[in-house]
Scaffold this motif. Structure first.
Motif, PDB file in Angstrom:
ATOM      1  N   LEU A 168       0.831  -1.214   0.000  1.00 25.23           N
ATOM      2  CA  LEU A 168       0.000   0.000   0.000  1.00 25.23           C
ATOM      3  C   LEU A 168       0.858   1.253   0.000  1.00 25.23           C
ATOM      4  O   LEU A 168       0.516   2.249  -0.627  1.00 25.23           O
ATOM      5  N   VAL A 169       1.954   1.211   0.754  1.00 25.37           N
ATOM      6  CA  VAL A 169       2.870   2.347   0.874  1.00 25.37           C
ATOM      7  C   VAL A 169       4.287   1.803   0.850  1.00 25.37           C
ATOM      8  O   VAL A 169       4.583   0.794   1.494  1.00 25.37           O
ATOM      9  N   ALA A 170       5.163   2.486   0.142  1.00 26.65           N
ATOM     10  CA  ALA A 170       6.580   2.111   0.148  1.00 26.65           C
ATOM     11  C   ALA A 170       7.408   3.379  -0.005  1.00 26.65           C
ATOM     12  O   ALA A 170       7.287   4.093  -0.996  1.00 26.65           O
ATOM     13  N   ASP A 171       8.194   3.675   1.029  1.00 26.61           N
ATOM     14  CA  ASP A 171       9.119   4.801   0.954  1.00 26.61           C
ATOM     15  C   ASP A 171      10.406   4.419   1.683  1.00 26.61           C
ATOM     16  O   ASP A 171      10.592   3.258   2.038  1.00 26.61           O
ATOM     17  N   ALA A 172      11.270   5.377   1.919  1.00 28.44           N
ATOM     18  CA  ALA A 172      12.573   5.093   2.519  1.00 28.44           C
ATOM     19  C   ALA A 172      12.471   4.652   3.979  1.00 28.44           C
ATOM     20  O   ALA A 172      13.406   4.059   4.512  1.00 28.44           O
ATOM     21  N   GLN A 173      11.350   4.919   4.645  1.00 24.70           N
ATOM     22  CA  GLN A 173      11.214   4.602   6.066  1.00 24.70           C
ATOM     23  C   GLN A 173      10.316   3.403   6.366  1.00 24.70           C
ATOM     24  O   GLN A 173      10.433   2.803   7.419  1.00 24.70           O
ATOM     25  N   GLN A 174       9.392   3.079   5.457  1.00 20.86           N
ATOM     26  CA  GLN A 174       8.459   1.995   5.750  1.00 20.86           C
ATOM     27  C   GLN A 174       7.826   1.424   4.489  1.00 20.86           C
ATOM     28  O   GLN A 174       7.846   2.036   3.431  1.00 20.86           O
ATOM     29  N   GLU A 175       7.262   0.236   4.659  1.00 18.86           N
ATOM     30  CA  GLU A 175       6.377  -0.383   3.676  1.00 18.86           C
ATOM     31  C   GLU A 175       5.165  -0.877   4.452  1.00 18.86           C
ATOM     32  O   GLU A 175       5.311  -1.403   5.555  1.00 18.86           O
ATOM     33  N   ARG A 176       3.991  -0.704   3.891  1.00 19.05           N
ATOM     34  CA  ARG A 176       2.764  -1.237   4.488  1.00 19.05           C
ATOM     35  C   ARG A 176       2.145  -2.200   3.482  1.00 19.05           C
ATOM     36  O   ARG A 176       1.927  -1.832   2.330  1.00 19.05           O
ATOM     37  N   TRP A 177       1.867  -3.413   3.949  1.00 21.84           N
ATOM     38  CA  TRP A 177       1.323  -4.458   3.097  1.00 21.84           C
ATOM     39  C   TRP A 177      -0.057  -4.879   3.587  1.00 21.84           C
ATOM     40  O   TRP A 177      -0.288  -5.000   4.792  1.00 21.84           O
ATOM     41  N   LEU A 178      -0.952  -5.136   2.646  1.00 23.39           N
ATOM     42  CA  LEU A 178      -2.301  -5.622   2.930  1.00 23.39           C
ATOM     43  C   LEU A 178      -2.387  -7.084   2.519  1.00 23.39           C
ATOM     44  O   LEU A 178      -2.051  -7.440   1.390  1.00 23.39           O
ATOM     45  N   PHE A 179      -2.845  -7.916   3.452  1.00 26.07           N
ATOM     46  CA  PHE A 179      -3.046  -9.344   3.205  1.00 26.07           C
ATOM     47  C   PHE A 179      -4.526  -9.662   3.441  1.00 26.07           C
ATOM     48  O   PHE A 179      -4.950  -9.852   4.577  1.00 26.07           O
ATOM     49  N   PRO A 180      -5.335  -9.692   2.375  1.00 28.25           N
ATOM     50  CA  PRO A 180      -6.780  -9.951   2.547  1.00 28.25           C
ATOM     51  C   PRO A 180      -7.088 -11.443   2.627  1.00 28.25           C
ATOM     52  O   PRO A 180      -6.228 -12.294   2.378  1.00 28.25           O
ATOM     53  N   GLY A 181      -8.348 -11.731   2.976  1.00 28.60           N
ATOM     54  CA  GLY A 181      -8.863 -13.083   2.813  1.00 28.60           C
ATOM     55  C   GLY A 181      -8.693 -14.053   3.961  1.00 28.60           C
ATOM     56  O   GLY A 181      -8.632 -15.255   3.726  1.00 28.60           O
ATOM     57  N   PHE A 182      -8.639 -13.592   5.205  1.00 24.77           N
ATOM     58  CA  PHE A 182      -8.575 -14.507   6.343  1.00 24.77           C
ATOM     59  C   PHE A 182      -9.966 -14.674   6.935  1.00 24.77           C
ATOM     60  O   PHE A 182     -10.681 -13.693   7.129  1.00 24.77           O
ATOM     61  N   THR A 183     -10.343 -15.899   7.220  1.00 27.55           N
ATOM     62  CA  THR A 183     -11.619 -16.181   7.872  1.00 27.55           C
ATOM     63  C   THR A 183     -11.331 -16.628   9.296  1.00 27.55           C
ATOM     64  O   THR A 183     -10.562 -17.563   9.514  1.00 27.55           O
ATOM     65  N   VAL A 184     -11.930 -15.933  10.253  1.00 28.40           N
ATOM     66  CA  VAL A 184     -11.778 -16.270  11.666  1.00 28.40           C
ATOM     67  C   VAL A 184     -13.091 -16.893  12.130  1.00 28.40           C
ATOM     68  O   VAL A 184     -14.144 -16.266  12.028  1.00 28.40           O
ATOM     69  N   GLY A 185     -13.004 -18.132  12.589  1.00 30.02           N
ATOM     70  CA  GLY A 185     -14.181 -18.824  13.094  1.00 30.02           C
ATOM     71  C   GLY A 185     -14.125 -18.978  14.599  1.00 30.02           C
ATOM     72  O   GLY A 185     -13.054 -18.958  15.199  1.00 30.02           O
ATOM     73  N   LEU A 186     -15.300 -19.121  15.204  1.00 24.93           N
ATOM     74  CA  LEU A 186     -15.397 -19.386  16.643  1.00 24.93           C
ATOM     75  C   LEU A 186     -15.959 -20.795  16.805  1.00 24.93           C
ATOM     76  O   LEU A 186     -17.055 -21.083  16.328  1.00 24.93           O
ATOM     77  N   TYR A 187     -15.203 -21.662  17.465  1.00 26.69           N
ATOM     78  CA  TYR A 187     -15.553 -23.074  17.579  1.00 26.69           C
ATOM     79  C   TYR A 187     -15.841 -23.428  19.037  1.00 26.69           C
ATOM     80  O   TYR A 187     -15.085 -23.054  19.935  1.00 26.69           O
ATOM     81  N   ARG A 188     -16.908 -24.174  19.250  1.00 26.40           N
ATOM     82  CA  ARG A 188     -17.331 -24.520  20.610  1.00 26.40           C
ATOM     83  C   ARG A 188     -16.253 -25.244  21.398  1.00 26.40           C
ATOM     84  O   ARG A 188     -16.126 -25.048  22.593  1.00 26.40           O
ATOM     85  N   ASP A 189     -15.474 -26.107  20.729  1.00 28.08           N
ATOM     86  CA  ASP A 189     -14.461 -26.866  21.465  1.00 28.08           C
ATOM     87  C   ASP A 189     -13.291 -25.999  21.925  1.00 28.08           C
ATOM     88  O   ASP A 189     -12.432 -26.469  22.669  1.00 28.08           O
TER      89      ASP A 189
END
Length: 192
Positions: free
Chosen positions: A54-75
């Motif tokens: 998303l951003v890249a300059d001399a001090q930082q890079e910011r990366w986006l990683f889409p597509g994670f599914t978080v589930g809640l499981y009874r066990d």
């Protein structure tokens, strides 16, 4: 938070933001860059499916990683309870450095797992994985607490009373004798 069938795990889709930042000061002699978890956000269709910078300059890079599914499981309800019962429930993100560069000129940090379970994060840490945490937003905290309230039952601890007719054993199964006299020196008081 998706509508789900009664027996299916409730899920939410998220994206992970990772930041590569320049290291300054004396530590920069050994490491010029470091990766940190920046945020976990609700996934949006505009994010697409592929990681991107998303951003890249001399001090930082910011990366986006889409597509994670978080589930809640009874066990794993107790693991969610331990997270939900803290002052600030959080996301746990396990990430790994790439072996070889796939998206950039150098290997990047890639998130692998996002969870709300304290126990799942603990198992990953026990396996020597890199796990970072970041506070979850209020709507996720509410969702998590609702799940915990509906699915977690605190089990009463039952004290097992010693059986009087069984002999005592140490952790290796050897017989143990109990005595109130001292077998070895140290602290006998006054003998010299």
């Amino acid at each position: 938070m998706d509508d789900v069938k009664p027996d299916a795990a409730p899920t939410v889709d998220v994206a992970v933001l990772m930041r590569r930042e320049r290291v300054t000061g004396p530590m920069s002699r050994w490491q010029t860059w470091r990766w940190v978890l920046e945020d976990v956000v609700m996934n949006e269709p505009e994010f697409g499916t592929e990681p991107r910078v998303l951003v890249a300059d001399a001090q930082q890079e910011r990366w986006l990683f889409p597509g994670f599914t978080v589930g809640l499981y009874r066990d794993d309800a107790e693991g969610y309870y331990l997270n939900a019962s803290t002052d600030q429930p959080c996301w746990f993100v396990m990430w790994r450095m790439e072996e070889t560069a796939t998206l950039a000129d150098e290997p990047i940090a890639r998130p692998e797992i996002v969870t709300l379970s304290y126990y799942h994060a603990g198992r990953l840490l026990d396996a020597q994985e890199t796990v970072e945490l970041i506070p979850a937003p209020p709507q996720i905290n509410h969702w998590l607490r609702e799940f915990v309230d509906a699915n977690y039952v605190i089990e009463k601890k039952k004290r097992r009373r010693p059986v009087s007719f069984e002999s005592l054993q140490d952790r290796f199964g050897n017989p143990v004798s109990v005595t109130t006299t001292k077998k070895f020196g140290g602290g006998g008081g006054g003998e010299g």
